[in-house]
Each structure stands twice: as C-alpha cells, then as structure tokens.
Scaffold this motif. Structure first.
Motif, PDB file in Angstrom:
ATOM      1  N   ASP A   1      22.548  36.661  31.623  1.00 27.67           N
ATOM      2  CA  ASP A   1      23.477  37.773  31.812  1.00 27.67           C
ATOM      3  C   ASP A   1      24.663  37.386  32.695  1.00 27.67           C
ATOM      4  O   ASP A   1      25.778  37.893  32.513  1.00 27.67           O
ATOM      5  CB  ASP A   1      22.754  38.976  32.422  1.00 27.67           C
ATOM      6  CG  ASP A   1      21.865  39.683  31.413  1.00 27.67           C
ATOM      7  OD1 ASP A   1      21.973  39.367  30.213  1.00 27.67           O
ATOM      8  OD2 ASP A   1      21.057  40.539  31.827  1.00 27.67           O
TER       9      ASP A   1
ATOM     10  N   LYS B   1      27.581  36.160  30.705  1.00 26.97           N
ATOM     11  CA  LYS B   1      28.151  37.011  29.652  1.00 26.97           C
ATOM     12  C   LYS B   1      29.634  37.251  29.921  1.00 26.97           C
ATOM     13  O   LYS B   1      30.036  37.613  31.041  1.00 26.97           O
ATOM     14  CB  LYS B   1      27.405  38.343  29.591  1.00 26.97           C
ATOM     15  CG  LYS B   1      27.778  39.186  28.386  1.00 26.97           C
ATOM     16  CD  LYS B   1      26.861  40.399  28.258  1.00 26.97           C
ATOM     17  CE  LYS B   1      27.177  41.196  27.000  1.00 26.97           C
ATOM     18  NZ  LYS B   1      26.256  42.355  26.824  1.00 26.97           N
TER      19      LYS B   1
ATOM     20  N   ASN C   1      24.400  35.106  23.423  1.00 25.85           N
ATOM     21  CA  ASN C   1      24.259  35.591  24.787  1.00 25.85           C
ATOM     22  C   ASN C   1      25.556  36.182  25.346  1.00 25.85           C
ATOM     23  O   ASN C   1      25.680  36.367  26.568  1.00 25.85           O
ATOM     24  CB  ASN C   1      23.763  34.466  25.695  1.00 25.85           C
ATOM     25  CG  ASN C   1      22.269  34.214  25.535  1.00 25.85           C
ATOM     26  OD1 ASN C   1      21.436  34.974  26.026  1.00 25.85           O
ATOM     27  ND2 ASN C   1      21.923  33.150  24.824  1.00 25.85           N
TER      28      ASN C   1
END
Length: 257
Positions: free
Chosen positions: A2, A5, A29
């Motif tokens: 994350d 991202k 992702n």
C-alpha cells in the motif's frame, strides 16, 4: 504494498519474461509503471487487457545501450510524472561465443552485452537517482543480477559464456558501490538491492543466442518462473524502510550448477 500505491516505478526490459511479470504485479498494486523496452508495442499488447483499477502503465521505447535514449526517457518522466520511486534494472542479454574467437562478428555482440547488461544499468540508475533525490521520498533500486554474477562454471568443451559473467559480476560490485555511495551521502531514503536468480523460464534460454541448443544448465535443474522473481521483488518492497536486503539469491530446488 500500500505504501507504494500511486508511486512511480521504472522497469527496463519490460516487454517479456521477468520484466513483463514485474510490470503486471506493480500495476496490480496500484503503482504507476514506466515500462521500458526497445519493443514498446509488445508492452502495449501485454497491458491492453489490464483492469481499470490497475495502476497506469506507460509503455516507452528506450534503448538502454544509448545514453541519448536514456536521457530522453528520463526527461519525459520528469516532465510527465515528476519523480521515480522504484527502479528495476532488468534489461539483459547473452550471446553464444568465446572471447578468444577469431570471428570478428562477435565484436558487436560483446559490445551489446556490455552496454545492455552493465553500462546501460549504470546510466539508467544515475538518471533515476537524480529524480529520486529531487523527490526526497523513500525509493528503491533493484538490480536483476544472476547467479552468474557470483561464480563462473567451467565447461570442458570450451563453450564459455564470454563477457556475460563479467557483466553480472560487475552488477554485484556496482550494487555494493551504490550502497556505499548512499552511505557517504547520508541518504537513508534510497535502498539498493541485487537480486540473483538461477535459471528462469524465459526466452533468454530458448532463442539459442546464449548457450548451445542443449541448454546445459537447464539439463541439471528445473527453472524458476518469472512470477517467482516478481514475488521476491514484492517482498523486498514490503520490508520496512529501514531494512535493506542488499543481495538475494533465488534458485529452483535441485539446481546443480
């Protein structure tokens, strides 16, 4: 993943094999990917059916043996995307020949190997670093090396791998040099790693351009899948920012060379 991202990743040698798999996993992702290869059209074909929720993939034609091509590519990245957070130096080639051959045709072959595997990696890394430094954000450089960068197997029939092993040993040394330079610069936001696979099932070993047609190394062991290498890269990126695994060797079980 994350934390990556929306960040920008550059992947060289992105049109097939390991590079293509890395592009897919990065996009999955939510990473914005600049996918570089001589054959940008092949990248476009690979990514055309990616779901809309994937990160944007920019397919760019770039010849890493050309400093001018590299400069133009990174000027475009800076203008259009602003920065680079991840660099995967994946471009690499090999050819069948011996250094002491009397065949003059290998002059260009050897130059191509050196400029693709090593010189191009150095120039791409330098230009990516400048954008990483400018962004002052956490970043990572991953050099796709090889077990060939740590040893040189002996073949009694004289069919060695010429300058290929030399370029991979150079990547091993250069990765450590980059790490030490970052220490000297007191830059604790950029990490650098060398990832050394054994045999991977790609067209590198099936085109007949590197080893003889019997592909002796594959006779002695099974091969990894390109997704195995991409999974290792995902693992490296998921580590905390203060952790730097500087060398990873990944081999298929029972690999015997």
């Amino acid at each position: 993943m994350d934390k990556w991202k929306g960040k920008v990743a550059v992947v060289t040698g992105a049109s097939a094999g390991i590079g293509s798999e890395i592009v897919k996993d990065f996009a999955k992702n939510g990473i914005v990917v600049v996918a570089l290869a001589r054959r940008a059209s092949r990248i476009e074909e690979n990514v055309k059916d990616f779901p809309a929720e994937y990160g944007k993939v920019h397919a760019r034609s770039c010849d890493v043996t050309s400093l001018e091509s590299i400069k133009e590519t990174f000027a475009w990245i800076e203008e259009q995307l602003g920065s680079v957070n991840i660099l995967v130096n994946n471009a690499g080639i090999g050819r069948k020949a011996t250094i002491l051959t009397e065949n003059s045709e290998v002059d260009k072959q050897f130059a191509d190997i050196i400029n693709t595997n090593f010189t191009g990696l150095v120039h791409v890394t330098r230009h990516a670093y400048l954008l990483m430094k400018k962004s002052d954000d956490y970043s990572m450089i991953i050099n796709i090396n090889s077990v060939a960068g740590h040893k040189v197997p002996f073949f009694s029939d004289g069919q060695q791998s010429n300058v290929y092993h030399g370029t991979k040993h150079a990547i091993t040394a250069t990765t450590e040099i980059l790490r030490q330079e970052l220490i000297a610069l007191k830059n604790d936001k950029i990490r650098v790693s060398s990832l050394s696979p054994g045999v991977v099932q790609t067209d590198f070993f099936t085109t007949g351009k590197f080893l003889p047609e019997d592909v002796r190394m594959k006779d002695h062991a099974p091969a990894l899948d390109p997704s195995d290498i991409s999974n290792v890269i995902t693992y490296l990126l998921q580590l905390p920012y203060h952790v730097n695994i500087t060398e990873v060797t990944v081999r298929p079980v029972l690999e015997a060379f």
